[in-house]
Write an enzyme that holds these catalytic residues in place. Sequence first.
Site, short mmCIF file in Angstrom:
data_model
loop_
_atom_site.label_atom_id
_atom_site.label_comp_id
_atom_site.label_asym_id
_atom_site.label_seq_id
_atom_site.Cartn_x
_atom_site.Cartn_y
_atom_site.Cartn_z
N SER A 1 0.74 -1.16 -0.05
CA SER A 1 -0.07 0.06 0.05
C SER A 1 0.98 1.39 -0.03
CB SER A 1 -0.90 -0.07 1.24
OG SER A 1 -1.70 -1.23 1.31
N HIS B 1 -13.90 -0.11 14.73
CA HIS B 1 -14.62 -1.34 15.15
C HIS B 1 -14.23 -1.66 16.45
CE1 HIS B 1 -16.89 -4.89 15.16
NE2 HIS B 1 -15.70 -5.84 14.79
N ASP C 1 -8.84 -6.28 11.56
CA ASP C 1 -9.13 -6.47 13.05
C ASP C 1 -8.38 -7.56 13.52
OD1 ASP C 1 -11.35 -4.51 13.78
OD2 ASP C 1 -12.22 -5.82 12.12
N THR C 2 -7.98 -8.59 12.71
CA THR C 2 -7.23 -9.66 13.24
C THR C 2 -5.57 -9.47 13.24
OG1 THR C 2 -7.02 -10.30 10.84
CG2 THR C 2 -8.79 -11.49 12.23
P1 NAD Z 1 -8.38 -3.59 4.88
O1 NAD Z 1 -8.32 -5.18 4.91
O2 NAD Z 1 -9.05 -2.97 4.00
O3 NAD Z 1 -7.08 -2.88 5.06
C1 NAD Z 1 -5.84 -3.30 5.75
C2 NAD Z 1 -4.83 -2.39 5.48
O4 NAD Z 1 -3.79 -2.68 6.50
C3 NAD Z 1 -4.02 -2.89 4.17
O5 NAD Z 1 -4.16 -2.25 3.27
C4 NAD Z 1 -2.53 -2.86 4.72
O6 NAD Z 1 -2.33 -1.48 4.44
C5 NAD Z 1 -2.59 -2.90 6.22
N1 NAD Z 1 -2.25 -4.13 6.83
C6 NAD Z 1 -2.66 -5.13 6.35
N2 NAD Z 1 -1.89 -6.33 7.07
C7 NAD Z 1 -1.00 -5.77 7.87
C8 NAD Z 1 -0.06 -5.98 8.85
N3 NAD Z 1 -0.03 -7.55 8.85
N4 NAD Z 1 0.63 -5.22 9.36
C9 NAD Z 1 0.39 -3.85 9.33
N5 NAD Z 1 -0.29 -3.41 8.26
C10 NAD Z 1 -1.26 -4.40 7.76
O7 NAD Z 1 -9.24 -3.28 6.34
P2 NAD Z 1 -10.44 -2.24 6.41
O8 NAD Z 1 -11.71 -3.16 6.10
O9 NAD Z 1 -10.33 -0.92 5.88
O10 NAD Z 1 -10.64 -2.29 8.04
C11 NAD Z 1 -9.87 -1.62 9.12
C12 NAD Z 1 -10.66 -1.26 10.25
O11 NAD Z 1 -11.96 -0.59 9.92
C13 NAD Z 1 -11.30 -2.62 11.04
O12 NAD Z 1 -11.16 -2.37 12.32
C14 NAD Z 1 -12.56 -2.92 10.35
O13 NAD Z 1 -13.49 -3.67 11.30
C15 NAD Z 1 -13.15 -1.38 10.26
N6 NAD Z 1 -14.24 -1.13 9.39
C16 NAD Z 1 -14.18 -1.32 8.02
C17 NAD Z 1 -15.20 -1.22 7.33
C18 NAD Z 1 -15.20 -1.70 5.82
O14 NAD Z 1 -16.25 -1.61 5.02
N7 NAD Z 1 -14.15 -2.13 5.27
C19 NAD Z 1 -16.33 -0.37 7.74
C20 NAD Z 1 -16.29 0.00 9.29
C21 NAD Z 1 -15.22 -0.38 9.83
#
Ligand code: NAD
Length: 348
Positions: free
Chosen positions: A57, A111, A87-88
Site C-alpha cells: 500500500s 470497530h 481487526d485480526t
Molecule cells: P483492509 O483489509 O481494507 O485494509 C487493511 C490495510 O492494513 C491494508 O491495506 C494494509 O495497508 C494494512 N495491513 C494489512 N496487514 C497488515 C499487517 N500485518 N501489518 C500492518 N498493516 C497491515 O481493512 P479495513 O476493511 O479498512 O478495516 C480496518 C478497520 O475498519 C477494521 O477495524 C474494520 O472492522 C473497520 N471497518 C471496516 C469497514 C469496511 O467497510 N471495510 C467499515 C467500518 C469499519
Amino acid sequence: MSNSNTTIYYTEDTDRSAIENKTVAVLGFGSQGHAHAQNLADSGVNVVVGLRKGSSSRAAAEDAGLEVATPAVAAEAADIVSMLVPDTVQPAVYADIKDGLEAGDTLQFAHGFNIHYGQIEPPADVDVTMVAPKSPGHLVRRNYENGEGTPGLLAIYQDSTGTAKEEGLAYAQAIGCARAGVVETTFREETETDLFGEQAVLCGGVTSLIKHGYETLVDAGYSPEMAYFECMNELKLIVDLLYEDGLGGMWDSVSDTAEYGGLTRGDRIVDDHVRENMEETLEEVQNGEFAREWIVENRAGRPSYSLHHQAEQNHDIEAVGEELRQLFAWSEATDAEESEEERITADD
Ligand code: NAD
Ligand code: MG
C-alpha cells in the site's frame, strides 16, 4: 418496545479546533485507511500514514501525496493513532506502536472488537475512541469528494483527557461523517450488534436463505437457472426497495399476490425456531464465545475458515450465477467500461 434515546451529531455540533493542530497517524491504507487519511488531509489535518516497510500500500499512499512512515514511527509522531489495519492483525500492530502512545494521546478504532474482547488493553492515560463510518471506505472517500457525507458512529471507551468526545466529533467532521450525521454508541453496542448483524441477517442469514431456496427448487426438478434468478438475482430489487422505502414501500411495489403470499408464508419459513437460533447466536457474541473461537481460529492458521470458504465457492449456485451474469444484458455496461479502461491503459 423502543430503547431509543439516541443522540445524533451534525457539523454544527463539532469544533474544528479540537483536532486542528494535531497529527493523526492512520495505520493501514486499505478500505477505511485510504479514505480517513485522504479526507483528513483534505480537511487540513496533519496526517502520517503508518505502513510496514514492504507494504504494497506504500506506493498508493505516497501517490496520494501523503507522508508515510512505519507504524511505530507514525504513532510516535502522532497525537491520534487511528487503528485501520484488519481487526485480526491489530493486536500485533498495537504491540509494535504502544510505546509511541503518550499520556493524553488518543487510540482510535473503526470497530470495537479488540477493545471490547480485551485483545488490546491501552494504558489508562490515553483516550480510547471509535469513529466508524457505516460504509465501506471507497464510499467514505467518494462522498467526501462530492461534498456529501457518510453516516458514522462515535463511541468513547476511555476519556482520560476529558476532551475525547470533542476530538472524536472533530475527527468525524474531518472525514465527512458529521455532514450526514454521527450517532453516539458504545464499544459494546457497536461490536455486538455488528457481529450479530453480519452473522444472523446480513452475511450469514441471507446467504443461507438464498442457498436453501435455490436447493429447494432444484431438488424439486426446476432448472438451476430459474432457481438462481428467483432466489439470488431478484433479491437485489427487493433490497433496493427496502433500502429506499422500508417494508411498506417494498410491499407496495410488488403484486398483491406477492404481498399476500409473502405476508402469510414468511413467518413459516423464518419461524420461532430461527428466532431461537438467532438468540443463541447473539448469546455467543455477548458471552465472548464467538470472539474466542475466531481468535483461536486465526492463531491456528484458519483451518475451519478455509474449509467453509472453499465449500461456499463450490456451491452449484456460484457456477450457474457466473454463467448467467456473463450472458445477460446487465453485464454489458460493465464489459464496455472494462474494455474502455483496457484501451486507455493500452494507449498509455
Ligand atoms: P483492509 O483489509 O481494507 O485494509 C487493511 C490495510 O492494513 C491494508 O491495506 C494494509 O495497508 C494494512 N495491513 C494489512 N496487514 C497488515 C499487517 N500485518 N501489518 C500492518 N498493516 C497491515 O481493512 P479495513 O476493511 O479498512 O478495516 C480496518 C478497520 O475498519 C477494521 O477495524 C474494520 O472492522 C473497520 N471497518 C471496516 C469497514 C469496511 O467497510 N471495510 C467499515 C467500518 C469499519
Ligand atoms: Mg461489519
